[in-house]
Write a protein that holds these residues in place. Sequence first.
Motif, PDB file in Angstrom:
ATOM      1  N   HIS A   1       0.836  -1.208   0.000  1.00  0.00           N
ATOM      2  CA  HIS A   1       0.000   0.000   0.000  1.00  0.00           C
ATOM      3  C   HIS A   1       0.869   1.256   0.000  1.00  0.00           C
ATOM      4  O   HIS A   1       0.677   2.167  -0.810  1.00  0.00           O
ATOM      5  N   PHE A   2       1.841   1.307   0.898  1.00  0.00           N
ATOM      6  CA  PHE A   2       2.681   2.500   1.002  1.00  0.00           C
ATOM      7  C   PHE A   2       3.648   2.613  -0.187  1.00  0.00           C
ATOM      8  O   PHE A   2       3.980   3.719  -0.615  1.00  0.00           O
ATOM      9  N   TYR A   3       4.097   1.485  -0.693  1.00  0.00           N
ATOM     10  CA  TYR A   3       5.005   1.508  -1.839  1.00  0.00           C
ATOM     11  C   TYR A   3       4.303   2.081  -3.075  1.00  0.00           C
ATOM     12  O   TYR A   3       4.867   2.925  -3.793  1.00  0.00           O
ATOM     13  N   ARG A   4       3.076   1.648  -3.307  1.00  0.00           N
ATOM     14  CA  ARG A   4       2.325   2.180  -4.443  1.00  0.00           C
ATOM     15  C   ARG A   4       1.932   3.635  -4.203  1.00  0.00           C
ATOM     16  O   ARG A   4       1.924   4.449  -5.132  1.00  0.00           O
TER      17      ARG A   4
ATOM     18  N   GLY B   1       2.391   7.562  -6.155  1.00  0.00           N
ATOM     19  CA  GLY B   1       1.217   8.335  -6.542  1.00  0.00           C
ATOM     20  C   GLY B   1      -0.026   7.512  -6.817  1.00  0.00           C
ATOM     21  O   GLY B   1      -1.020   8.033  -7.323  1.00  0.00           O
ATOM     22  N   HIS B   2       0.008   6.220  -6.480  1.00  0.00           N
ATOM     23  CA  HIS B   2      -1.153   5.344  -6.695  1.00  0.00           C
ATOM     24  C   HIS B   2      -1.908   5.177  -5.376  1.00  0.00           C
ATOM     25  O   HIS B   2      -1.517   4.384  -4.521  1.00  0.00           O
ATOM     26  N   TYR B   3      -2.977   5.918  -5.216  1.00  0.00           N
ATOM     27  CA  TYR B   3      -3.749   5.876  -3.974  1.00  0.00           C
ATOM     28  C   TYR B   3      -4.933   4.904  -4.069  1.00  0.00           C
ATOM     29  O   TYR B   3      -5.467   4.479  -3.058  1.00  0.00           O
ATOM     30  N   GLU B   4      -5.362   4.616  -5.283  1.00  0.00           N
ATOM     31  CA  GLU B   4      -6.580   3.842  -5.472  1.00  0.00           C
ATOM     32  C   GLU B   4      -6.379   2.362  -5.142  1.00  0.00           C
ATOM     33  O   GLU B   4      -5.258   1.874  -5.063  1.00  0.00           O
ATOM     34  N   SER B   5      -7.508   1.677  -4.953  1.00  0.00           N
ATOM     35  CA  SER B   5      -7.478   0.231  -4.755  1.00  0.00           C
ATOM     36  C   SER B   5      -6.930  -0.422  -6.022  1.00  0.00           C
ATOM     37  O   SER B   5      -7.263  -0.027  -7.137  1.00  0.00           O
ATOM     38  N   TRP B   6      -6.082  -1.423  -5.853  1.00  0.00           N
ATOM     39  CA  TRP B   6      -5.374  -2.034  -6.983  1.00  0.00           C
ATOM     40  C   TRP B   6      -6.019  -3.356  -7.356  1.00  0.00           C
ATOM     41  O   TRP B   6      -6.133  -4.260  -6.531  1.00  0.00           O
ATOM     42  N   ASP B   7      -6.435  -3.473  -8.622  1.00  0.00           N
ATOM     43  CA  ASP B   7      -7.141  -4.690  -9.028  1.00  0.00           C
ATOM     44  C   ASP B   7      -6.222  -5.897  -9.175  1.00  0.00           C
ATOM     45  O   ASP B   7      -6.698  -7.034  -9.291  1.00  0.00           O
ATOM     46  N   MET B   8      -4.894  -5.689  -9.161  1.00  0.00           N
ATOM     47  CA  MET B   8      -3.972  -6.821  -9.248  1.00  0.00           C
ATOM     48  C   MET B   8      -3.418  -7.218  -7.878  1.00  0.00           C
ATOM     49  O   MET B   8      -2.428  -7.948  -7.787  1.00  0.00           O
ATOM     50  N   LEU B   9      -4.045  -6.738  -6.822  1.00  0.00           N
ATOM     51  CA  LEU B   9      -3.687  -7.173  -5.470  1.00  0.00           C
ATOM     52  C   LEU B   9      -4.412  -8.488  -5.205  1.00  0.00           C
ATOM     53  O   LEU B   9      -5.397  -8.557  -4.472  1.00  0.00           O
TER      54      LEU B   9
END
Length: 538
Positions: free
Chosen positions: A217-220, A224-232
């Motif tokens: 979460h913090f790495y993304r 600048g990627h704050y949104e929920s990640w669909d590849m998690l």
Amino acid sequence: ICTLVCKSMHQNKCASLKYGRTEAELKNFSPHYRRQSCVAFFCHLKDEVEQHRAGQAQLLKQKESPHASEVLYKDSVLYFDDNRKWRERFVVVRADHSLELHDSQESYTKGTPACHKLLPTGGTVLTSEEKYTTVVDKAFPDLNGSKEEPSVPMVAVPGPLPVYLRLPYRRDSYFCFQQEEKRARFVSILNHCIQHQNQDYLKSMEFEVQAFLKAIHFYRQEKGHYESWDMLVGTDCQVLANLVMEELLPSLQTELLPKLKGKKPERKRVWFVVMDATYELVHEQLREGLESLKNECREATKHQEALIRSDMDQIINSQTFLETKLQALVSEPAVKYCSESVAPYLTSILEELMGPVSAGFQAVRLLLEDELTRLCKDFPQGGALQQVGRDRMEDCYQHVNVLKEQLQELRNRFKFSNSTQVVHGTQNQMQQLMENAVYTFELLFQSALKDKPDKQASVMEKAKLRVLKQFDYDSSTVRKKIFQEALVDITLPAIKRNLAPSCKTVRKCFFLLLKLLLNIYQNTLCRVILASSVSLIK
């Protein structure tokens, strides 16, 4: 020959590209994981000392998870193998939600190892050639798309009922059936596997898993990627591999696509072969590097445990002090943004969620009542209660699937694009609730039958009514949790994105202070407090 040479050349290119990128990504990710490992271990010890109980109490009993080797499904299926030929394979799905492909039922019975093992993590199941071709075309970055004829199928299916398993960064899998009933059952178990492969590992409350999730979460967020990640989705190594592939994809497109020759179907085939080979190489290197990082952190936490336990109060007080200070600094702009840009839309978002989710749980409730009523009427002695409703859950899931389309409107306002995670998480909860209800019914029935062996009908009816009441309570509890988590998942990234510029100065000052303290105090206590503080700042 040209195709083989081209494939070999591109695989070598992928290897040279990936090693530097994979090592760089792991190196940049490592500080985040080390820090979160420290924080997660501290929280684990804190919960142990304070005797916190994770999760909310439910009335229905939950059965212990089945052993990973337990078989959930097995049948002969027509499969398109690595030699690009259709062959009949004996498919076995175990409780670890992997698919084993055996040469035959006979070889499986003899205990011969599977010829192929398939993990459908992140997959999408399609049963229409047209829809599958559309999805594949979107995944293939064709430079000459506008000049070409319409796409032709990548694989010729030998029967009327195909099943396509689309896998991100990996080679797709193809199955074929002659009977609709068999295909429906296979599609159901395949979707079941995808849901669990996607989320089971990441739902674990083990502190190492929680550390990894926070670190990702913090790495993304740092990028600048704050949104929920669909590849998690999947295990920690699979998630990191997805992250590396996402970063690597633009380079691969620039380097490789112009050199692909031949007609579009052949170029697509080679491209996806390259993707699959690259992913395997990336995954293999990450597995070794990530395990080394985790072992390093395990050793560190072993040495920290005694000091953390002895200084627990001091750490908690320091953490609370910093948290209070940070909240005071960000509360005003946060409240202002939430009142203007989030609160006005919460009701409409909740309405979008409540309809399909409540309909799905109501369908499960009706299915449960219908199946238990049937059992009460004609329950055979020695019957298997655990089979209740298993083959009919797919109809219940359909109520929730509409969220994939309904939540698309949130993409523009909140940049939320991970509706699949909401859908799969909800469907997993529906399935778990059904399994809990069946297991509870079985326990109640068997217990009561020992006391009143001559009153089977009345015992079953009372057990049914009690289970349905408990189901209603647990369903309400679970749905509230789903709504809360979804609202946070949808809106929190937008809040963080908005606050990031105004909080930049605050973060810089705190980071300078923390680095100064770290240079002065090198003991474990300080490191735990600092790691917690960095998490709070972010």
